[in-house]
Design an enzyme around this catalytic site. Structure first.
Site, PDB file in Angstrom:
ATOM      1  N   LYS A 181       0.817  -1.223   0.000  1.00  0.00           N
ATOM      2  CA  LYS A 181       0.000   0.000   0.000  1.00  0.00           C
ATOM      3  C   LYS A 181       0.847   1.268   0.000  1.00  0.00           C
ATOM      4  O   LYS A 181       2.023   1.250   0.395  1.00  0.00           O
ATOM      5  CB  LYS A 181      -0.990  -0.028   1.168  1.00  0.00           C
ATOM      6  CG  LYS A 181      -2.126  -1.007   0.870  1.00  0.00           C
ATOM      7  CD  LYS A 181      -3.227  -0.977   1.878  1.00  0.00           C
ATOM      8  CE  LYS A 181      -4.340  -1.942   1.453  1.00  0.00           C
ATOM      9  NZ  LYS A 181      -5.250  -2.262   2.534  1.00  0.00           N
TER      10      LYS A 181
ATOM     11  N   ARG B  73      -3.451 -10.124   5.177  1.00  0.00           N
ATOM     12  CA  ARG B  73      -3.949 -10.152   3.790  1.00  0.00           C
ATOM     13  C   ARG B  73      -2.861  -9.599   2.869  1.00  0.00           C
ATOM     14  O   ARG B  73      -2.495  -8.431   2.985  1.00  0.00           O
ATOM     15  CB  ARG B  73      -5.221  -9.298   3.719  1.00  0.00           C
ATOM     16  CG  ARG B  73      -5.888  -9.274   2.365  1.00  0.00           C
ATOM     17  CD  ARG B  73      -7.093  -8.357   2.381  1.00  0.00           C
ATOM     18  NE  ARG B  73      -7.772  -8.353   1.103  1.00  0.00           N
ATOM     19  CZ  ARG B  73      -7.416  -7.598   0.081  1.00  0.00           C
ATOM     20  NH1 ARG B  73      -6.385  -6.781   0.177  1.00  0.00           N
ATOM     21  NH2 ARG B  73      -8.100  -7.658  -1.055  1.00  0.00           N
TER      22      ARG B  73
HETATM   23  N1  HH2 Z   1      -7.474  -3.794   1.297  1.00  0.00           N
HETATM   24  C1  HH2 Z   1      -7.887  -3.813   0.011  1.00  0.00           C
HETATM   25  C2  HH2 Z   1      -9.043  -4.517  -0.346  1.00  0.00           C
HETATM   26  N2  HH2 Z   1      -9.743  -5.213   0.574  1.00  0.00           N
HETATM   27  N3  HH2 Z   1     -10.022  -5.946   2.792  1.00  0.00           N
HETATM   28  C3  HH2 Z   1      -9.620  -5.955   4.069  1.00  0.00           C
HETATM   29  N4  HH2 Z   1     -10.315  -6.639   5.000  1.00  0.00           N
HETATM   30  N5  HH2 Z   1      -8.519  -5.259   4.494  1.00  0.00           N
HETATM   31  C4  HH2 Z   1      -7.763  -4.528   3.627  1.00  0.00           C
HETATM   32  O1  HH2 Z   1      -6.767  -3.899   4.055  1.00  0.00           O
HETATM   33  C5  HH2 Z   1      -8.165  -4.496   2.241  1.00  0.00           C
HETATM   34  C6  HH2 Z   1      -9.323  -5.235   1.861  1.00  0.00           C
HETATM   35  C7  HH2 Z   1      -7.111  -3.081  -1.034  1.00  0.00           C
HETATM   36  O2  HH2 Z   1      -6.126  -3.909  -1.610  1.00  0.00           O
HETATM   37  P1  HH2 Z   1      -6.279  -4.622  -3.034  1.00  0.00           P
HETATM   38  O3  HH2 Z   1      -7.393  -5.611  -3.010  1.00  0.00           O
HETATM   39  O4  HH2 Z   1      -4.983  -5.195  -3.461  1.00  0.00           O
HETATM   40  O5  HH2 Z   1      -6.568  -3.425  -4.012  1.00  0.00           O
HETATM   41  P2  HH2 Z   1      -7.860  -3.007  -4.824  1.00  0.00           P
HETATM   42  O6  HH2 Z   1      -8.891  -2.627  -3.826  1.00  0.00           O
HETATM   43  O7  HH2 Z   1      -7.398  -1.852  -5.666  1.00  0.00           O
HETATM   44  O8  HH2 Z   1      -8.301  -4.188  -5.641  1.00  0.00           O
END
Ligand code: HH2
Length: 297
Positions: free
Chosen positions: A228, A263
């Site tokens: 992030k 995660r």
């Molecule tokens: N971060 C993201 C998405 N979902 N869920 C939880 N519980 N906690 C988190 O920190 C979290 C999450 C963002 O990361 P990513 O899925 O890689 O990115 P994007 O939302 O752009 O798909």
């Protein structure tokens, strides 16, 4: 008198995860064209399956499958579009011997995903939608209640808190109480401070440094620092895929401060970081005899 919280053991469909034994790794499968670090990488259900099988081999304990990006500034997509991206891949992934979590805040999408084989709901809006609460209660699946201020579109516009740690703790506990009043069992609830969701880098650092204050609520804590942009406040303007070492530092600290689920995008590397952090923290002091047998460096 309130009953003590049970030892964290998650029942995800046919799977049992003993969260008290060691940190568990949740591998991220993004079926999105626009995720901040790996958008567009998975092009079809077959490549989703390959990615998932690799993560399983690398030691993932849970797979978190999402079809809508939540990056800062992201625009929401429709229920139909999210289902179209999600369900064909999810049906395939459900053949693997690993619990699947669905990363969505739409109850219609979550319901369809549970039908297709998911065993857990990860809701970045913290179960705000009453229909999501009812679904979680009815299906008796584990739920991740994540903390977020505002919505992805606007959440990074000058987020402000007094004391960020106690505010997030207070708001997460309120969401957990709301879920329990709606019939979600206490042992199904996992809390997540929502790294990067309506928080400045300093807010994120404080939440990671003071994570014990969330862990001491008794609910299992999930943390998602993977790749992030808060890491760039220290590391400079690195692209997401070059933030692995920074992520490892955050993962190590999160485990040391009580996180039970991490995660991440980089399963192999973060499993090793989490394992070593956990082993150091739980080291048993050897007896004199065992000491004599110790190998030299
Ligand atoms: N971060 C993201 C998405 N979902 N869920 C939880 N519980 N906690 C988190 O920190 C979290 C999450 C963002 O990361 P990513 O899925 O890689 O990115 P994007 O939302 O752009 O798909």
């Amino acid at each position: 008198m309130r009953s003590p919280l049970p030892k964290p053991m998650l029942h995800c469909g046919p799977f049992r995860l003993k969260l008290s034994l060691r940190p568990h790794i949740m591998g991220i499968i993004n079926l999105t064209p626009d995720s901040f670090s790996d958008g567009g990488l998975i092009k079809n259900p077959v490549s989703a399956f390959q990615r998932a099988a690799t993560m399983l081999k690398q030691g993932a304990d849970i797979l978190d499958v999402g079809a809508e990006s939540t990056r800062p500034g992201a625009l929401p997509i429709s229920v139909a579009e999210e289902k179209r991206r999600l369900l064909p891949a999810l049906k395939r992934l459900a053949r693997l011997p690993i619990p699947i979590s669905v990363d969505t805040s739409k109850p219609e999408v979550a319901a369809a995903a549970l039908e297709a084989g998911a065993g857990m709901i990860n809701d970045i809006t913290g179960l705000k939608d009453p229909a999501m609460l009812r679904l979680a209660a009815r299906r008796r699946v584990p739920v991740v209640i994540m903390h977020m201020r505002g919505a992805p579109r606007s959440m990074q516009r000058a987020p402000r808190y007094g004391n960020v740690v106690s505010k997030v703790r207070h708001e997460l506990l309120a969401a957990a109480r709301r879920a329990q009043s709606a019939g979600v069992k206490r042992e199904k609830i996992i809390l997540d401070p929502g790294i990067g969701f309506g928080k400045t880098p300093v807010h994120n650092f404080l939440l990671l440094r003071e994570l014990r204050q969330l862990a001491n609520t008794g609910y299992p804590i999930l943390v998602g620092p993977s790749r992030k942009s808060f890491l760039t406040a220290i590391l400079g303007p690195l692209p997401p895929r070059e933030r692995i070492w920074g992520t490892a530092a955050a993962v190590t600290l999160a485990v040391a401060h009580g996180a039970r689920i991490i995660r991440v995008h980089d399963v192999s590397e973060m499993r090793m970081a989490a394992q070593v952090a956990h082993a150091i923290q739980h080291v048993k002091i050897p007896s004199r005899r065992e000491n004599a047998k110790c190998p030299r460096k």
